[in-house]
Design an enzyme around this catalytic site. Structure first.
Site, PDB file in Angstrom:
ATOM      1  N   HIS A 145       0.810  -0.738   0.059  1.00  0.00           N
ATOM      2  CA  HIS A 145      -0.164  -0.123   0.568  1.00  0.00           C
ATOM      3  C   HIS A 145       0.636   1.388  -0.123  1.00  0.00           C
ATOM      4  O   HIS A 145       0.756   2.127  -0.840  1.00  0.00           O
ATOM      5  CB  HIS A 145      -1.524   0.263   1.239  1.00  0.00           C
ATOM      6  CG  HIS A 145      -2.137  -0.352   0.646  1.00  0.00           C
ATOM      7  ND1 HIS A 145      -2.760   0.155   0.925  1.00  0.00           N
ATOM      8  CD2 HIS A 145      -2.217  -2.236   1.056  1.00  0.00           C
ATOM      9  CE1 HIS A 145      -4.243  -0.798   0.321  1.00  0.00           C
ATOM     10  NE2 HIS A 145      -3.499  -2.499   0.450  1.00  0.00           N
ATOM     11  N   GLY A 185       4.855   6.140  -4.304  1.00  0.00           N
ATOM     12  CA  GLY A 185       6.047   5.282  -4.443  1.00  0.00           C
ATOM     13  C   GLY A 185       6.163   4.442  -2.676  1.00  0.00           C
ATOM     14  O   GLY A 185       5.763   4.825  -1.580  1.00  0.00           O
ATOM     15  N   THR A 222      -0.775 -15.764   0.085  1.00  0.00           N
ATOM     16  CA  THR A 222      -0.795 -16.914   0.586  1.00  0.00           C
ATOM     17  C   THR A 222      -0.530 -17.352   2.283  1.00  0.00           C
ATOM     18  O   THR A 222      -1.052 -18.373   3.291  1.00  0.00           O
ATOM     19  CB  THR A 222       1.129 -18.103   0.704  1.00  0.00           C
ATOM     20  OG1 THR A 222       0.921 -19.369   0.792  1.00  0.00           O
ATOM     21  CG2 THR A 222       2.092 -17.095   1.135  1.00  0.00           C
TER      22      THR A 222
END
Length: 332
Positions: A70, A76, A196
């Site tokens: 985020h 950037g 995951t």
């Protein structure tokens, strides 16, 4: 079409007309071991804090991994996600930041580093180191990270709403969002494997996947039926539930492994954006390769490269930006 995606596509068109994709901001000021002289204990101190944080709450590892994504995708990798807007118009206030955790933990690591090396290590670098250590402490790789970023002074919800790909994105939109940040299809499919580990609120996927696919009031036909039934038990129809969370990988949500690719390959990826990886030849082949892999070693190498690529997005180095004492400074 959403305003954010429209703007992204317009940028892509402009890039083509100009003769190429938007260039990656100069990352020449970054280096592995940037703090070797100015704060040689920086990475060890950050890891020690992260170890204590994760030992007390395992769910903070995936939260802090998400935190880097985020930060980097919006203006950037400049720590601007930490800035606090007095009028509620900062990145923290944007829709994609809903449910984001880790602000206090980044401040905790920053405070420890300020004690050792005042006004030396940026919040932007701390976010990148914390993400790497979150992966490592979840049984993933501990790769070398480039440091030397400086902190940005601007934080706008508008940017976050436009630049963070929503979990309902299809493959064309995902590749567009990543291309604008100078990331390729392999970065996309490799970084998606971050799912995951971690959990998400029902509100982030239930509408699109379980109850109102494409606005038709039906379940997504590509979703595994048994898995869908399990999700329906957790996420009731018509309930805007931001309290109930489900694991993005129900098999091993605390372990950074290849289970995500097994899930996607077997139509049990949680988000539409996960399922979308099967809709492109290159990403689909990578998913299949990792789903069949006997060892995560190749994936771990690819992940280190992809995280390095993301960590270079539009960085501030040299005399640009600042080094803040407190990451959560107030901005108008």
């Amino acid at each position: 079409m959403a305003l954010g995606l429209l703007l992204v596509r317009l940028l892509m068109v402009a890039a083509v007309v100009a003769g190429g994709l938007p260039r990656r901001a100069d990352a020449g000021g970054l280096a592995v071991g940037f703090y070797n002289k100015s704060c040689p204990q920086a990475e060890d101190l950050a890891l020690a804090e992260m170890r204590d944080i994760v030992e007390k709450d395992k769910t903070l590892a995936p939260a802090l991994l998400r935190f880097m994504f985020h930060d980097c995708f919006v203006r950037g990798c400049d720590g601007s996600i930490m800035l606090v807007s007095r009028n509620g118009t900062g990145e923290r206030d944007a829709l994609p930041s809903h449910g984001l955790r880790g602000y206090g933990e980044i401040e905790r690591i920053k405070a420890k580093l300020e004690q050792a090396c005042p006004l030396t290590v940026s919040c932007a670098d701390i976010i990148v180191m914390a993400a790497r250590d979150a992966v490592y402490l979840s049984d993933g790789p501990r790769y070398a990270v480039e440091t030397g970023r400086r902190d940005g002074k601007v934080s706008a919800a508008f940017d976050a709403n436009n630049d963070v790909p929503p979990p309902s994105s299809n493959i064309v939109d995902l590749k567009t969002y990543f291309s604008v940040k100078s990331l390729g299809w392999k970065d996309l499919v490799v970084l998606s494997g971050s799912h995951t580990i971690g959990w998400t609120q029902c509100s982030t996927f239930a509408g699109d996947r379980l109850y109102n696919y494409s606005g038709r009031g039906v379940q997504d036909p590509s979703l595994n039926k048994k898995y869908a039934a399990d999700l329906r038990q957790a996420c009731e129809a018509g309930v805007p539930d931001d309290e109930t969370v489900v694991a993005m990988d129900p098999v091993s949500p605390y372990t950074f492994d290849l289970a995500y690719y097994h899930d996607v390959y077997n139509d049990t990826g949680l988000f539409l954006s996960d399922q979308a990886l099967l809709d492109d030849q290159w990403t689909r082949e990578y998913v299949a390769q990792m789903a069949a892999a006997a060892s995560p070693d190749e994936y771990f190498r690819d992940y280190a490269v992809a995280m390095t690529n993301m960590g270079r997005i539009e960085v501030l180095t040299g005399d640009s930006g600042e080094i803040r004492k407190v990451c959560g400074a107030y901005v108008d």
